[in-house]
Design a protein around this motif. Sequence first.
Motif, mmCIF file in Angstrom:
data_model
loop_
_atom_site.group_PDB
_atom_site.id
_atom_site.type_symbol
_atom_site.label_atom_id
_atom_site.label_comp_id
_atom_site.label_asym_id
_atom_site.label_seq_id
_atom_site.Cartn_x
_atom_site.Cartn_y
_atom_site.Cartn_z
ATOM 1 N N TYR A 123 58.972 34.859 27.712
ATOM 2 C CA TYR A 123 57.526 34.905 27.463
ATOM 3 C C TYR A 123 57.199 35.756 26.239
ATOM 4 C CZ TYR A 123 52.716 36.370 27.682
ATOM 5 O OH TYR A 123 51.420 36.658 27.327
ATOM 6 N N THR A 442 46.140 42.247 41.672
ATOM 7 C CA THR A 442 46.542 40.845 41.754
ATOM 8 C C THR A 442 46.210 40.334 43.142
ATOM 9 O OG1 THR A 442 48.810 41.481 42.368
ATOM 10 C CG2 THR A 442 48.396 40.975 40.058
ATOM 11 N N ASN A 444 46.800 36.690 45.408
ATOM 12 C CA ASN A 444 47.434 35.383 45.474
ATOM 13 C C ASN A 444 46.763 34.549 46.551
ATOM 14 O OD1 ASN A 444 50.336 35.609 43.916
ATOM 15 N ND2 ASN A 444 49.653 37.576 44.737
ATOM 16 N N ALA A 451 53.101 34.075 42.760
ATOM 17 C CA ALA A 451 52.249 33.316 41.846
ATOM 18 C C ALA A 451 51.636 34.230 40.798
ATOM 19 C CB ALA A 451 51.153 32.586 42.624
ATOM 20 N N ALA A 452 51.092 35.358 41.234
ATOM 21 C CA ALA A 452 50.491 36.292 40.283
ATOM 22 C C ALA A 452 51.556 37.029 39.481
ATOM 23 C CB ALA A 452 49.591 37.288 41.015
ATOM 24 N N SER A 455 53.074 34.924 36.743
ATOM 25 C CA SER A 455 52.151 34.472 35.697
ATOM 26 C C SER A 455 52.181 35.508 34.578
ATOM 27 C CB SER A 455 50.740 34.304 36.265
ATOM 28 O OG SER A 455 50.702 33.280 37.242
ATOM 29 N N HIS A 456 53.222 35.467 33.772
ATOM 30 C CA HIS A 456 53.478 36.543 32.822
ATOM 31 C C HIS A 456 52.438 36.664 31.715
ATOM 32 C CE1 HIS A 456 57.438 36.378 34.775
ATOM 33 N NE2 HIS A 456 57.550 37.631 34.409
ATOM 34 N N ASP A 457 51.618 35.654 31.549
ATOM 35 C CA ASP A 457 50.567 35.723 30.541
ATOM 36 C C ASP A 457 49.342 36.477 31.051
ATOM 37 O OD1 ASP A 457 49.754 35.034 27.871
ATOM 38 O OD2 ASP A 457 48.377 33.559 28.711
ATOM 39 N N ALA A 458 49.325 36.813 32.336
ATOM 40 C CA ALA A 458 48.190 37.524 32.946
ATOM 41 C C ALA A 458 48.596 38.953 33.273
ATOM 42 C CB ALA A 458 47.736 36.811 34.215
ATOM 43 N N HIS A 472 52.669 42.957 31.740
ATOM 44 C CA HIS A 472 52.528 41.514 31.528
ATOM 45 C C HIS A 472 51.360 41.194 30.600
ATOM 46 C CE1 HIS A 472 54.723 40.505 35.603
ATOM 47 N NE2 HIS A 472 55.501 41.117 34.722
ATOM 48 N N GLY A 473 51.422 40.012 30.016
ATOM 49 C CA GLY A 473 50.351 39.518 29.180
ATOM 50 C C GLY A 473 50.119 40.353 27.927
#
Length: 523
Positions: A123, A442, A444, A451-452, A455-458, A472-473
């Motif tokens: 990512y 987070t 879920n 799921a959370a 979600s490496h972009d968040a 993350h993100g």
Amino acid sequence: MTTTAPHPSPALDPALVSRLAALVTAAPDRPRQASYAPFTGDVVGEVPTCTADDVREAQRRARAAQAEWARRPLAERAAVMLRYHDLVLERQEQILDVAQAETGKARVSAFEELADVAMTARYYANTSARHLRPTRRQGALPVLTRTVEHHHPKGLIGVISPWNYPLTLAVSDAIPALLAGNGIVLKPDAQTPFTALIAVELLLEAGLPRELFQVVTGAGRDLGTPLIEGVDYLMFTGSTATGRIVAEQCARRLIGFSAELGGKNPMVVLADADLDRTVEGAVRACFSNSGQLCISVERMYVEDGIYDRFVPAFVERVERMKLAAGLTWEAEMGSLVSADQLDVVSRHVDDAVAKGARVLAGGKARPDLGPLFYEPTVLEGVTDDMELARGETFGPVVAISRVRDAEEAVERANDTEYGLNASIWTTPARGAELATRIQAGTVNVNEAYAAAWASHDAPMGGMKDSGVGRRHGREGILKYTESQTVAVQRGLPVGPMPGLPLDRYAKVMTAGLKALERAPFIR
């Protein structure tokens, strides 16, 4: 409880142990400290017991290497992380063996760590250019002011990682820091140094400069302060109590820090949830990594309309869980990591039972499987006077309670000083609405935690006493940078022009500000 005969973990290759221990920055005459295998109590290997002088030497080396690393094109730094991604996946059998040897976790839980490291590397390798690129910002005066935001590396980042996820938490926070151009000094937990070291070894094999990533081993009480005293930013994962101490020390130096701390995470099961899917999800939510997971569930609130169907189904599934020691894939749950952790779990359960809680499943240690095994445990009738009700157990124990409706479930989920993770099981639309009312970093819906987390972009992190900052993100990489604004002024100055009366200047500016308010291109 379904169990299998113990399969003691084989000793790690002595050549591997020696090679990894050599990565520690320590004077040659330092005494050694052992890491022990939870499955058997045997010694995994020994690493140096570092001192404050070793920490300072590690900091010196990493700082010396950081300047050259920061000058490298970002594309070169990203290429290292993409090679690392591939190496982690290619060498997974050896990595999993080391992680299981030191933690006693089930192989599937160790694989979760490994997958997260690979996903994090991929990512940030693919997105760091977007996060770090100079960005045009609105200037003070349209057309006349050109304003650009830049991001520079902070310099040297300290990482203090825990024993429960010693692979991912040793390097996944370091990856964005490295891509931002920083150097690293890592202090892994004393129980799990080799898992961290094998992660670092593969980074070096992927092309990271040897001096850029330094590792010191020893007790946090001895190395924590000198580490904080010599870095420019700190990433800490651990208990809330220790997090407060870390925060005070960073504040005295006026350096930034980020911390993921404790949790007492809730799971809400509403009457319209899919029963079978929720039962399986609840097993993962409560007992992944033997419950030694900051974002695992320790409190469950089940709506009255489904309680009498869900609880027996959940208990039956827990009683069928496969517990085992060894490096095979058959176990759903492995061992606790240490005698201290076993003591905490036993104390919490025994105290709750003595005060009236009912054991629906589990409730006892399993020395027949290994010295640190404890059964996955479900309790009913837990009240606030019990230690387990509000204190973080950090083990395979969940307290289950009946609630009238969703409103009571949300209220009770939020009735805690923590706010790290939560899980809601209902229809997707209803869950998404309720999730915004849960006080957790987070949430879920129809999933336990993955799921959370994945979600490496968040951003991921805690509210309230569960932490400061995010990993993350975009936030997970920009926190390792110093933002800088460069504003270039053309033509007219921002202030009064020479010879213009100040009252006239104020009137002109007032008229201009009113005009700008109505200009759509600067909104």
